[in-house]
Design an enzyme around this catalytic site. Sequence first.
Site, short mmCIF file in Angstrom:
data_model
loop_
_atom_site.label_atom_id
_atom_site.label_comp_id
_atom_site.label_asym_id
_atom_site.label_seq_id
_atom_site.Cartn_x
_atom_site.Cartn_y
_atom_site.Cartn_z
N HIS A 93 0.78 -1.07 0.15
CA HIS A 93 0.14 0.01 0.13
C HIS A 93 1.05 1.10 -0.05
O HIS A 93 1.72 1.49 0.77
CB HIS A 93 -0.89 -0.03 1.23
N CYS A 94 0.63 2.04 -1.03
CA CYS A 94 1.70 3.25 -1.10
C CYS A 94 1.22 4.45 -0.82
O CYS A 94 0.37 5.04 -1.36
CB CYS A 94 2.26 3.21 -2.52
N PRO A 95 1.57 5.21 0.30
CA PRO A 95 1.02 6.34 0.79
C PRO A 95 1.46 7.71 -0.25
O PRO A 95 0.41 8.47 -0.12
CB PRO A 95 1.84 6.62 1.98
N ASN A 98 -1.44 7.19 -2.58
CA ASN A 98 -2.78 6.81 -1.56
C ASN A 98 -3.44 5.75 -2.20
O ASN A 98 -4.60 5.93 -2.24
CB ASN A 98 -3.66 8.12 -1.55
N ASN A 99 -2.74 4.81 -2.70
CA ASN A 99 -3.72 3.54 -3.27
C ASN A 99 -2.55 2.37 -3.06
O ASN A 99 -1.74 2.37 -2.73
CB ASN A 99 -3.75 3.93 -4.83
#
EC number: 2.3.1.225
Length: 303
Positions: A93-95, A98-99
Amino acid sequence: MLFVWSYWKTIFTLPMNPSKEFHLSYSDKESLEREPRGESQQEVLRRAAKDLPIYTRTMSGAIRYCDRCQLVKPDRCHHCSVCDKCILKMDHHCPWVNNCVGFSNYKFFLLFLAYSLLYCIFIAATDLQYFIKFWTNGLPDTQAKFHIMFLFFAAAMFSVSLSSLFGYHCWLVSKNKSTLEVFRAPIFRHRTDKNGFSLGFSKNLRQVFGDEKKYWLLPVFSSLGDGCSFPTCLVNQDPEQASTPGGLNSTSKSENHLFPAKPLRDSQSHLLTDTQSWSEISAKAEKGKVGMSNPALTMENET
Ligand SMILES: [Zn+2]
Ligand SMILES: [Zn+2]
């Protein structure tokens, strides 16, 4: 333009969730709740997963099941605690975007890293001469000279961090691994194999970027497969695998089956709609005499 396009696609491409075949039926959910013991619950899950193309297991050898989503997890699928959903071939999950980065947008994420790295290098390179002039007092004494310095530092710092992240993901693609699988190797029916999904460099690359080279550098979806099942090579197709201690030792050529049941040459399979069920696809493939061999079953029969 390519940088913005790939960033946009990484952010706004919805992560793919397991198709309805993987969700438990109402009666299965009920009997799962009724069963108190682990083993009889497993029996329910084994029955539910009977016709599904699932070859990975939990550490204890049980069927991978998500309590939150109440579904049998497809291979390489993981539950994201941020999205609160099961994500197909979840990478992380990549901040920054945001996805969730997974099957649906992994190619876009890679291109985003590549284009942002190029962009930062371009900016740092074109700013370099003014950056040098800043230190040699060659710039007019205005506020703008601090912008030159800030721009150079920002571009150079992002270049360094992006190049390490991009290099790492290139290595992952070449080995056909996800970030999560590096931390915990996939466990197949018979044993753990950290290279279980690796098909050799060229095929691994095509799994993410597709067969058509003209789409490789564009952020348009061209990955192979449907995200629910993945070809794997647990036998000696890949020379790397022969030496893998965790690999299976089958040497017979006839056992060189490719997972999954779904034919690999069906590069359009990612266009599966909800109305097409797994069994329909299987039936069609069987009709067309496409190999639906299941090595895991073969191995079970042998033992
Ligand atoms: Zn889940
Ligand atoms: Zn997520």
